[in-house]
Scaffold this motif. Structure first.
Motif, PDB file in Angstrom:
ATOM      1  N   PHE A   5       2.416  -5.266  -3.493  1.00 30.64           N
ATOM      2  CA  PHE A   5       1.257  -5.056  -4.348  1.00 30.64           C
ATOM      3  C   PHE A   5       1.533  -3.918  -5.319  1.00 30.64           C
ATOM      4  O   PHE A   5       2.240  -2.960  -4.987  1.00 30.64           O
ATOM      5  CB  PHE A   5       0.026  -4.668  -3.514  1.00 30.64           C
ATOM      6  CG  PHE A   5      -0.423  -5.713  -2.530  1.00 30.64           C
ATOM      7  CD1 PHE A   5      -1.424  -6.612  -2.866  1.00 30.64           C
ATOM      8  CD2 PHE A   5       0.155  -5.794  -1.269  1.00 30.64           C
ATOM      9  CE1 PHE A   5      -1.850  -7.569  -1.950  1.00 30.64           C
ATOM     10  CE2 PHE A   5      -0.262  -6.740  -0.349  1.00 30.64           C
ATOM     11  CZ  PHE A   5      -1.270  -7.636  -0.700  1.00 30.64           C
ATOM     12  N   ALA A   6       0.938  -4.024  -6.506  1.00 32.88           N
ATOM     13  CA  ALA A   6       0.949  -2.910  -7.452  1.00 32.88           C
ATOM     14  C   ALA A   6      -0.500  -2.555  -7.742  1.00 32.88           C
ATOM     15  O   ALA A   6      -1.333  -3.443  -7.971  1.00 32.88           O
ATOM     16  CB  ALA A   6       1.674  -3.289  -8.738  1.00 32.88           C
ATOM     17  N   ARG A  19      -4.364   3.090  -0.042  1.00 35.10           N
ATOM     18  CA  ARG A  19      -4.265   3.621   1.322  1.00 35.10           C
ATOM     19  C   ARG A  19      -4.415   2.521   2.368  1.00 35.10           C
ATOM     20  O   ARG A  19      -3.710   2.500   3.383  1.00 35.10           O
ATOM     21  CB  ARG A  19      -5.334   4.698   1.538  1.00 35.10           C
ATOM     22  CG  ARG A  19      -5.080   5.976   0.738  1.00 35.10           C
ATOM     23  CD  ARG A  19      -6.129   7.048   1.041  1.00 35.10           C
ATOM     24  NE  ARG A  19      -5.952   8.203   0.177  1.00 35.10           N
ATOM     25  CZ  ARG A  19      -5.075   9.179   0.397  1.00 35.10           C
ATOM     26  NH1 ARG A  19      -4.297   9.137   1.479  1.00 35.10           N
ATOM     27  NH2 ARG A  19      -4.981  10.200  -0.437  1.00 35.10           N
ATOM     28  N   THR A  20      -5.338   1.593   2.116  1.00 31.92           N
ATOM     29  CA  THR A  20      -5.575   0.512   3.080  1.00 31.92           C
ATOM     30  C   THR A  20      -4.358  -0.401   3.198  1.00 31.92           C
ATOM     31  O   THR A  20      -3.939  -0.763   4.307  1.00 31.92           O
ATOM     32  CB  THR A  20      -6.809  -0.311   2.657  1.00 31.92           C
ATOM     33  OG1 THR A  20      -7.939   0.559   2.583  1.00 31.92           O
ATOM     34  CG2 THR A  20      -7.089  -1.416   3.659  1.00 31.92           C
ATOM     35  N   LEU A  21      -3.788  -0.783   2.059  1.00 32.54           N
ATOM     36  CA  LEU A  21      -2.611  -1.662   2.076  1.00 32.54           C
ATOM     37  C   LEU A  21      -1.414  -0.970   2.705  1.00 32.54           C
ATOM     38  O   LEU A  21      -0.674  -1.576   3.496  1.00 32.54           O
ATOM     39  CB  LEU A  21      -2.274  -2.109   0.653  1.00 32.54           C
ATOM     40  CG  LEU A  21      -3.284  -3.051  -0.017  1.00 32.54           C
ATOM     41  CD1 LEU A  21      -2.905  -3.266  -1.480  1.00 32.54           C
ATOM     42  CD2 LEU A  21      -3.341  -4.389   0.707  1.00 32.54           C
ATOM     43  N   ALA A  22      -1.215   0.297   2.369  1.00 26.57           N
ATOM     44  CA  ALA A  22      -0.090   1.047   2.925  1.00 26.57           C
ATOM     45  C   ALA A  22      -0.227   1.186   4.435  1.00 26.57           C
ATOM     46  O   ALA A  22       0.752   1.041   5.184  1.00 26.57           O
ATOM     47  CB  ALA A  22       0.005   2.418   2.261  1.00 26.57           C
ATOM     48  N   ALA A  23      -1.446   1.457   4.901  1.00 26.08           N
ATOM     49  CA  ALA A  23      -1.684   1.601   6.339  1.00 26.08           C
ATOM     50  C   ALA A  23      -1.429   0.286   7.077  1.00 26.08           C
ATOM     51  O   ALA A  23      -1.085   0.283   8.265  1.00 26.08           O
ATOM     52  CB  ALA A  23      -3.115   2.067   6.591  1.00 26.08           C
ATOM     53  N   ALA A  24      -1.583  -0.838   6.358  1.00 26.60           N
ATOM     54  CA  ALA A  24      -1.338  -2.156   6.947  1.00 26.60           C
ATOM     55  C   ALA A  24       0.132  -2.560   6.863  1.00 26.60           C
ATOM     56  O   ALA A  24       0.489  -3.682   7.223  1.00 26.60           O
ATOM     57  CB  ALA A  24      -2.204  -3.207   6.260  1.00 26.60           C
ATOM     58  N   GLY A  25       0.969  -1.651   6.382  1.00 25.37           N
ATOM     59  CA  GLY A  25       2.402  -1.913   6.341  1.00 25.37           C
ATOM     60  C   GLY A  25       2.881  -2.744   5.163  1.00 25.37           C
ATOM     61  O   GLY A  25       3.992  -3.276   5.189  1.00 25.37           O
ATOM     62  N   GLN A  26       2.054  -2.842   4.110  1.00 22.14           N
ATOM     63  CA  GLN A  26       2.448  -3.618   2.930  1.00 22.14           C
ATOM     64  C   GLN A  26       3.258  -2.754   1.961  1.00 22.14           C
ATOM     65  O   GLN A  26       3.173  -1.519   1.991  1.00 22.14           O
ATOM     66  CB  GLN A  26       1.205  -4.161   2.225  1.00 22.14           C
ATOM     67  CG  GLN A  26       0.310  -5.000   3.110  1.00 22.14           C
ATOM     68  CD  GLN A  26       0.991  -6.244   3.649  1.00 22.14           C
ATOM     69  OE1 GLN A  26       1.676  -6.965   2.925  1.00 22.14           O
ATOM     70  NE2 GLN A  26       0.846  -6.506   4.933  1.00 22.14           N
ATOM     71  N   GLU A  27       4.021  -3.401   1.115  1.00 19.82           N
ATOM     72  CA  GLU A  27       4.767  -2.700   0.066  1.00 19.82           C
ATOM     73  C   GLU A  27       3.811  -2.421  -1.094  1.00 19.82           C
ATOM     74  O   GLU A  27       3.201  -3.352  -1.628  1.00 19.82           O
ATOM     75  CB  GLU A  27       5.937  -3.573  -0.430  1.00 19.82           C
ATOM     76  CG  GLU A  27       6.986  -3.883   0.632  1.00 19.82           C
ATOM     77  CD  GLU A  27       7.888  -2.692   0.896  1.00 19.82           C
ATOM     78  OE1 GLU A  27       8.019  -1.843  -0.010  1.00 19.82           O
ATOM     79  OE2 GLU A  27       8.454  -2.611   2.008  1.00 19.82           O
ATOM     80  N   ASP A  68       3.488  -9.861  -5.750  1.00 22.00           N
ATOM     81  CA  ASP A  68       2.570 -10.925  -5.315  1.00 22.00           C
ATOM     82  C   ASP A  68       1.195 -10.755  -5.952  1.00 22.00           C
ATOM     83  O   ASP A  68       0.583 -11.716  -6.403  1.00 22.00           O
ATOM     84  CB  ASP A  68       2.427 -10.911  -3.785  1.00 22.00           C
ATOM     85  CG  ASP A  68       3.729 -11.225  -3.085  1.00 22.00           C
ATOM     86  OD1 ASP A  68       4.331 -12.263  -3.410  1.00 22.00           O
ATOM     87  OD2 ASP A  68       4.151 -10.422  -2.230  1.00 22.00           O
ATOM     88  N   THR A  69       0.714  -9.506  -5.971  1.00 21.99           N
ATOM     89  CA  THR A  69      -0.617  -9.218  -6.512  1.00 21.99           C
ATOM     90  C   THR A  69      -0.588  -7.885  -7.238  1.00 21.99           C
ATOM     91  O   THR A  69       0.000  -6.917  -6.748  1.00 21.99           O
ATOM     92  CB  THR A  69      -1.677  -9.143  -5.395  1.00 21.99           C
ATOM     93  OG1 THR A  69      -1.704 -10.371  -4.672  1.00 21.99           O
ATOM     94  CG2 THR A  69      -3.071  -8.859  -5.964  1.00 21.99           C
ATOM     95  N   VAL A  70      -1.235  -7.846  -8.405  1.00 20.43           N
ATOM     96  CA  VAL A  70      -1.423  -6.586  -9.123  1.00 20.43           C
ATOM     97  C   VAL A  70      -2.921  -6.337  -9.237  1.00 20.43           C
ATOM     98  O   VAL A  70      -3.680  -7.214  -9.657  1.00 20.43           O
ATOM     99  CB  VAL A  70      -0.780  -6.614 -10.520  1.00 20.43           C
ATOM    100  CG1 VAL A  70      -1.045  -5.294 -11.253  1.00 20.43           C
ATOM    101  CG2 VAL A  70       0.727  -6.864 -10.422  1.00 20.43           C
ATOM    102  N   VAL A  71      -3.339  -5.138  -8.847  1.00 24.69           N
ATOM    103  CA  VAL A  71      -4.745  -4.748  -8.896  1.00 24.69           C
ATOM    104  C   VAL A  71      -4.962  -3.832 -10.094  1.00 24.69           C
ATOM    105  O   VAL A  71      -4.325  -2.784 -10.207  1.00 24.69           O
ATOM    106  CB  VAL A  71      -5.173  -4.013  -7.610  1.00 24.69           C
ATOM    107  CG1 VAL A  71      -6.640  -3.579  -7.702  1.00 24.69           C
ATOM    108  CG2 VAL A  71      -4.945  -4.897  -6.390  1.00 24.69           C
ATOM    109  N   VAL A  72      -5.833  -4.255 -11.005  1.00 26.65           N
ATOM    110  CA  VAL A  72      -6.169  -3.431 -12.165  1.00 26.65           C
ATOM    111  C   VAL A  72      -7.436  -2.653 -11.805  1.00 26.65           C
ATOM    112  O   VAL A  72      -8.538  -3.178 -11.859  1.00 26.65           O
ATOM    113  CB  VAL A  72      -6.397  -4.289 -13.426  1.00 26.65           C
ATOM    114  CG1 VAL A  72      -6.720  -3.398 -14.624  1.00 26.65           C
ATOM    115  CG2 VAL A  72      -5.158  -5.139 -13.716  1.00 26.65           C
ATOM    116  N   ALA A  73      -7.233  -1.397 -11.413  1.00 31.17           N
ATOM    117  CA  ALA A  73      -8.339  -0.564 -10.931  1.00 31.17           C
ATOM    118  C   ALA A  73      -8.652   0.547 -11.922  1.00 31.17           C
ATOM    119  O   ALA A  73      -9.062   1.644 -11.535  1.00 31.17           O
ATOM    120  CB  ALA A  73      -7.987   0.018  -9.566  1.00 31.17           C
ATOM    121  N   ILE A  74      -8.441   0.264 -13.200  1.00 28.45           N
ATOM    122  CA  ILE A  74      -8.686   1.259 -14.250  1.00 28.45           C
ATOM    123  C   ILE A  74     -10.169   1.589 -14.287  1.00 28.45           C
ATOM    124  O   ILE A  74     -11.016   0.696 -14.198  1.00 28.45           O
ATOM    125  CB  ILE A  74      -8.191   0.734 -15.611  1.00 28.45           C
ATOM    126  CG1 ILE A  74      -6.662   0.579 -15.565  1.00 28.45           C
ATOM    127  CG2 ILE A  74      -8.606   1.639 -16.743  1.00 28.45           C
ATOM    128  CD1 ILE A  74      -6.078  -0.135 -16.754  1.00 28.45           C
TER     129      ILE A  74
END
Length: 219
Positions: A5-6, A19-27, A68-74
């Motif tokens: 994820f980005a 933080r949630t994705l990182a804690a779940a072991g995702q890149e 796989d997924t990019v999150v635009v959180a601007i």
């Protein structure tokens, strides 16, 4: 399965996802123009970089089309959010999730190809509103204008010590029970023999009017 994820924009919304994705072991690749924000996530994300997401060359250099997924959180910059979302889709990013500030912003994001648009402030307001007006809805998530998933606390004695089969839930209430929360335990996809106990939380999905009707039944 591990995915990559980005996250573009490390404010409260983007940072929480990171933080949630990182804690779940995702890149996770964390991106922001603010160096202080990026430094905060150096030890959280897999990689954290200072970059201007409105620069197409910078996005390509980061290899975002391979994520796989990019999150635009601007945050507040609607123009930047729209431009970045458009560039990501033109680059061939498989899935782009974008944060919307309002309904107009959401419609534009959808028209330019965002795969999913979220309204964190609006959705949280809806959830809090239902908490305030209902004694029994413990959690609430609007899936669309018509459908809702909710956790409803069992307080009506007619439900207690009955199985889901005996309660004939789908026919009587037009809702599907997808889980039962009991103390700290969550029972996923209970069958017709699933027993309902006092103060259980029933996770139900269906039309909003039917969820509200079940809530009224519990009062």
């Amino acid at each position: 399965m591990k995915q990559n994820f980005a996250i573009i924009g490390l404010g409260r919304f983007g940072g929480s996802i990171c933080r949630t994705l990182a804690a779940a072991g995702q890149e996770v690749l964390a991106i922001d123009t603010n160096e202080e924000q990026v430094n905060e996530y150096m030890n959280v994300a897999t990689h954290a970089v200072v970059a201007n997401a409105q620069d197409e060359a910078a996005l390509r250099a980061l290899g975002l089309r391979n994520f796989d997924t990019v999150v635009v959180a601007i945050g507040e910059d609607i123009q930047a959010s729209i431009l970045v979302t458009l560039m990501l889709k033109e680059m061939g990013v498989p899935k782009v999730l974008a944060k919307a500030q309002n309904e107009y912003h959401a419609r534009v994001l959808e028209k330019i190809g965002a795969d999913k648009v979220v309204h964190p402030e609006r959705d949280m307001g809806v959830r809090i509103g239902h908490h305030l007006i209902s004694k029994n809805i413990m959690d609430y998530l609007e899936l669309s204008e018509k459908y809702t998933i909710a956790e409803v606390k069992v307080t009506d004695k007619k439900f207690i010590n009955k199985t889901l089969g005996e309660l004939n839930f789908r026919q009587r209430f037009n809702l599907n029970v997808i889980g039962i929360r009991r103390n700290n335990e969550l029972i996923i996809s209970p069958g017709p023999d699933g027993l309902v106990l006092d103060n259980d939380g029933l996770l139900v999905v269906g039309e909003t009017v039917d969820v509200d009707a079940l809530d009224d039944q519990m009062n």
